[in-house]
Design an enzyme around this catalytic site. Structure first.
Site, PDB file in Angstrom:
ATOM      1  N   GLU A  37       0.743  -1.214  -0.028  1.00  0.00           N
ATOM      2  CA  GLU A  37       0.008   0.084  -0.110  1.00  0.00           C
ATOM      3  C   GLU A  37       0.995   1.118   0.012  1.00  0.00           C
ATOM      4  O   GLU A  37       1.705   1.449   0.991  1.00  0.00           O
ATOM      5  CB  GLU A  37      -0.886   0.132   1.252  1.00  0.00           C
ATOM      6  CG  GLU A  37      -1.940   1.155   1.351  1.00  0.00           C
ATOM      7  CD  GLU A  37      -2.862   1.095   2.352  1.00  0.00           C
ATOM      8  OE1 GLU A  37      -2.652  -0.022   3.445  1.00  0.00           O
ATOM      9  OE2 GLU A  37      -3.478   2.108   2.631  1.00  0.00           O
ATOM     10  N   ARG A 274       5.279 -12.974   9.386  1.00  0.00           N
ATOM     11  CA  ARG A 274       5.934 -11.482   9.002  1.00  0.00           C
ATOM     12  C   ARG A 274       7.400 -11.543   9.705  1.00  0.00           C
ATOM     13  O   ARG A 274       7.564 -12.157  10.710  1.00  0.00           O
ATOM     14  CB  ARG A 274       5.227 -10.600   9.398  1.00  0.00           C
ATOM     15  CG  ARG A 274       4.681 -10.343  10.805  1.00  0.00           C
ATOM     16  CD  ARG A 274       3.961  -8.772  10.723  1.00  0.00           C
ATOM     17  NE  ARG A 274       2.943  -8.637   9.860  1.00  0.00           N
ATOM     18  CZ  ARG A 274       2.737  -7.460   9.339  1.00  0.00           C
ATOM     19  NH1 ARG A 274       3.591  -6.467   9.283  1.00  0.00           N
ATOM     20  NH2 ARG A 274       1.907  -7.439   8.451  1.00  0.00           N
ATOM     21  N   LYS A 284       4.364   0.574  10.152  1.00  0.00           N
ATOM     22  CA  LYS A 284       4.375   1.770   9.527  1.00  0.00           C
ATOM     23  C   LYS A 284       3.908   3.017  10.473  1.00  0.00           C
ATOM     24  O   LYS A 284       4.417   4.098   9.999  1.00  0.00           O
ATOM     25  CB  LYS A 284       3.718   1.700   8.314  1.00  0.00           C
ATOM     26  CG  LYS A 284       4.122   0.962   7.006  1.00  0.00           C
ATOM     27  CD  LYS A 284       3.206   1.173   5.951  1.00  0.00           C
ATOM     28  CE  LYS A 284       3.309   0.024   4.918  1.00  0.00           C
ATOM     29  NZ  LYS A 284       2.556   0.030   3.858  1.00  0.00           N
TER      30      LYS A 284
HETATM   31  P1  ATP Z   1       0.026  -2.034   7.658  1.00  0.00           P
HETATM   32  O1  ATP Z   1       0.208  -2.707   8.662  1.00  0.00           O
HETATM   33  O2  ATP Z   1      -0.118  -0.555   7.508  1.00  0.00           O
HETATM   34  O3  ATP Z   1      -1.041  -2.775   6.497  1.00  0.00           O
HETATM   35  P2  ATP Z   1       2.091  -3.594   5.915  1.00  0.00           P
HETATM   36  O4  ATP Z   1       3.479  -3.500   6.571  1.00  0.00           O
HETATM   37  O5  ATP Z   1       1.233  -4.742   5.947  1.00  0.00           O
HETATM   38  O6  ATP Z   1       1.280  -2.157   6.791  1.00  0.00           O
HETATM   39  P3  ATP Z   1       1.655  -3.245   3.111  1.00  0.00           P
HETATM   40  O7  ATP Z   1       1.885  -2.329   2.514  1.00  0.00           O
HETATM   41  O8  ATP Z   1       0.215  -3.833   3.177  1.00  0.00           O
HETATM   42  O9  ATP Z   1       1.943  -2.758   4.700  1.00  0.00           O
HETATM   43  O10 ATP Z   1       2.700  -4.648   2.994  1.00  0.00           O
HETATM   44  C1  ATP Z   1       2.657  -5.195   1.508  1.00  0.00           C
HETATM   45  C2  ATP Z   1       3.201  -6.441   1.897  1.00  0.00           C
HETATM   46  O11 ATP Z   1       4.265  -6.899   2.707  1.00  0.00           O
HETATM   47  C3  ATP Z   1       1.892  -7.348   2.439  1.00  0.00           C
HETATM   48  O12 ATP Z   1       1.878  -8.221   1.568  1.00  0.00           O
HETATM   49  C4  ATP Z   1       2.474  -7.531   3.778  1.00  0.00           C
HETATM   50  O13 ATP Z   1       2.150  -8.884   4.193  1.00  0.00           O
HETATM   51  C5  ATP Z   1       3.941  -7.525   3.687  1.00  0.00           C
HETATM   52  N1  ATP Z   1       4.730  -7.332   4.823  1.00  0.00           N
HETATM   53  C6  ATP Z   1       4.600  -6.323   5.637  1.00  0.00           C
HETATM   54  N2  ATP Z   1       5.198  -6.304   6.679  1.00  0.00           N
HETATM   55  C7  ATP Z   1       5.925  -7.517   6.753  1.00  0.00           C
HETATM   56  C8  ATP Z   1       7.114  -8.130   7.383  1.00  0.00           C
HETATM   57  N3  ATP Z   1       7.410  -7.619   8.566  1.00  0.00           N
HETATM   58  N4  ATP Z   1       7.548  -9.330   7.102  1.00  0.00           N
HETATM   59  C9  ATP Z   1       6.834  -9.984   5.938  1.00  0.00           C
HETATM   60  N5  ATP Z   1       6.025  -9.260   5.023  1.00  0.00           N
HETATM   61  C10 ATP Z   1       5.396  -8.318   5.471  1.00  0.00           C
END
Ligand code: ATP
Ligand code: MG
Length: 577
Positions: A37, A274, A284
């Site tokens: 996002e 994650r 974020k």
């Molecule tokens: P929010 O919590 O604001 O949704 P987010 O970190 O999930 O933030 P996204 O932009 O939705 O942000 O993340 C993009 C992709 O990265 C998603 O598929 C998410 O699952 C993956 N992702 C985010 N954080 C992690 C992490 N710490 N480890 C592995 N994958 C991650």
């Protein structure tokens, strides 16, 4: 697959793909995506997801998309689209012809929503957000049907079209899936698909007055792109039934000769744990807060776990990819020791970084038997790990600087560095012996050492086989350049600031020494030509890179990582105490 990859055992996602390939589920095709996002900069957790998704496609000869999940117009910005694209490219993935935007599918999503209304699977609801929450029930109690649930198809179609056209104020109506208000899975209790929102979208402009919710949009995005394996993090596990429900509902009645058209792709959602990393935060929201409150200098502050911060700090794309590969793919959450990441960057820089000499805490040395006004150039090895890096020349003269900590007037027995009467090697130069110590008469502080050198030891070898135990780095005083060294350390003092349990704020645990500026360092003159991003090992000191703030007038270096894990020692001591 390369030999090295073949040796490691398959992770559970690779196992799923291998089964699919054997059964012909996708006709041997693998297509993955990374769906950020655009509401923040990418961090090391995202790198994990990128390496996993794109790595799977590479391993199985498939393709991968960078898809911006830009369905929420309120928090998203072009700046983030730009930075995310840059970071993905920097990590080494070529996505230039596969950069996609969920907002480009708004039209298709709308048509599918209309289809679900026609099929009696969706309805327009007039409950407010608060009422909707009340009706939803709890984990232990079922929800109640919305009083608007049984509106007929024609009325729903009419209202939904007018929602789209902006006739209703924000929050006044939603489009909801008609599933089951008594489902034990709350996600299936008639979830909202669209909300009314009069907001400007960074790409779609003012065209839309309804915006789709994540759960509704995501599966359709995957489907439109023909994604085979839709890899996401564990918190979406409970959403998978909904992901499947939406696609099944669209596919209901579809097939050859159907009025609705052919079946659409039903990607398989697969969840993994994650990445959590010690001594930093990965949310974020918190990263944005650190930027906005000025606790860091920006998203690319070298202490941030962001890709741009790590790049500025001196991390290499290789080290990040290696790290992501090594930590593996799990189905259960756990925290990775940040020392693992530091180990990976050290290992990479040891092989690739050019060596240089820098004195962080200079103590002047005068070589009494070296002729005044004279100087010479000495050969120094650029990288003992890589002969192809060649050699460079460093100037030597009568007045030098060494590290203050490399001299002790009254040394303990095992101190092998310089002390009165002792002989040591100056790296690539000569053996020198300390003959006298000059002190500030007022403070007693040592201000200068007097030494003699042995001209026969040029290059640092003694012709008579005489051994010295210590080798020191040094720079020539008159040739040295001044530089600002930014010494970075972990951003937090506790291992898990994302999950503080004692009621304190995570910001209470910021490490006050996460940035220490050293403005007295003296560097060998060749470093003046370092361009932003150039990486070095300052011998015996640590790994450094040239910061973008650097200029020929004022060089600025960032410490990427020390030579050894100094925290391990501290933690060990803590345990013993
Ligand atoms: P929010 O919590 O604001 O949704 P987010 O970190 O999930 O933030 P996204 O932009 O939705 O942000 O993340 C993009 C992709 O990265 C998603 O598929 C998410 O699952 C993956 N992702 C985010 N954080 C992690 C992490 N710490 N480890 C592995 N994958 C991650
Ligand atoms: Mg997310």
């Amino acid at each position: 697959m390369s030999d090295a990859e073949e040796k490691r055992s398959l992770n559970f996602i690779e196992e799923i793909i291998e089964v699919d390939n054997r059964t012909g589920k996708w006709g041997g095709k693998v297509c993955t995506r990374f769906p950020p996002e655009p509401n923040g900069y990418l961090h090391i957790g995202h790198a994990k997801s990128i390496c996993l998704n794109f790595g799977l496609a590479e391993t199985y000869g498939g393709s991968y998309n960078l898809r911006f999940d830009d369905t929420n117009p309120v928090k998203e910005e072009d700046e983030y689209v730009r930075s995310i694209t840059e970071d993905v490219r920097w990590l080494g993935y070529d996505v230039d012809d596969r950069i996609l935007f969920a907002s480009d599918y708004f039209g298709q999503m709308y048509d599918y929503a209309v289809e679900l209304i026609r099929k009696g699977r969706a309805f327009v609801c007039d409950l407010t957000a608060e009422q909707t929450r009340e009706y939803r029930g709890t984990l232990t109690e079922p929800g109640r049907n919305s009083p608007y649930r049984d509106r007929d198809v024609e009325e729903n179609l009419d209202l939904f079209a007018r929602m789209r056209d902006g006739e209703f104020p924000d929050g006044s109506k939603t489009l909801r899936a008609k599933i089951d208000m008594a489902s034990p899975n709350i996600n299936l209790r008639d979830p909202v698909m669209y909300r009314v929102l009069h907001a400007h979208h960074h790409r779609a402009g003012d065209k839309w007055c309804v915006y789709p919710m994540y759960d509704w949009a995501h599966g359709i995005e995957d489907s439109i792109e023909g994604i085979t394996h839709s890899v996401c993090t564990l918190e979406f596990e409970n959403h998978r039934p909904l992901y499947d429900w939406f696609i099944d509902a669209i596919n209901e009645g579809r097939g050859p000769g159907s009025e609705w058209g052919d079946k659409i792709v039903h990607s398989q959602q697969i969840e993994f744990a994650r990445l959590r990393l010690g001594y930093t935060v990965m949310s974020k929201r918190k990263l944005l807060e650190l930027v906005q409150t000025g606790h860091v200098s920006g998203w690319d502050d070298p202490r941030m776990p962001t890709i741009s911060g790590m790049r500025r700090r001196g991390f290499t794309p290789t080290s990040i990819r290696t790290f992501c590969d090594r930590i593996g793919v799990a189905k259960f959450n756990s925290t990775i020791d940040i020392a693992k990441l530091e180990h990976t960057i050290r290992e990479d820089l040891n092989k690739t970084a050019l060596r240089a000499m820098a004195v962080l805490d200079p103590l002047k040395v005068v070589i009494e038997n070296y002729p005044e006004g004279e100087e010479e150039m000495l050969d120094a090895v650029n990288n003992p790990e890589d002969a192809s890096a060649g050699t460079r020349q460093v100037p030597f003269a009568r007045e030098l600087y060494i590290e203050r900590a490399d001299f002790m007037e009254d040394p303990p027995r095992k101190f092998f560095r310089l002390s009165p009467g002792k002989e040591v090697r100056l790296r690539y130069a000569y053996f020198v012996t300390c003959t006298d110590v000059v002190k500030d008469p007022a403070t007693g502080e040592i201000v200068e050492l007097r030494c003699t050198y042995d001209p026969a030891t040029r290059g640092g070898d003694s012709p008579d086989g005489r051994k010295v135990k210590g080798t020191l780095h040094w720079v020539s005083a008159k040739h040295a350049i001044d530089a600002e060294l930014r010494l970075y350390d972990r951003l937090f003092t506790i291992p898990d600031p994302d999950r503080v349990k004692d009621g304190s704020d995570y910001k209470d645990h910021l490490n006050p020494e996460s940035l220490v500026v050293n403005a007295r360092a003296k560097l060998e003159p060749g470093l003046a030509s370092g361009v932003a991003g150039a990486r070095y090992q300052f011998e015996r000191v640590g790994y450094f890179c040239v910061d973008p703030d650097s200029s020929p007038e004022k060089m600025v270096f960032n410490r990427t990582v020390g030579l050894r894990d100094s925290w391990a020692k501290i933690e060990q001591k803590g345990k013993k105490a």
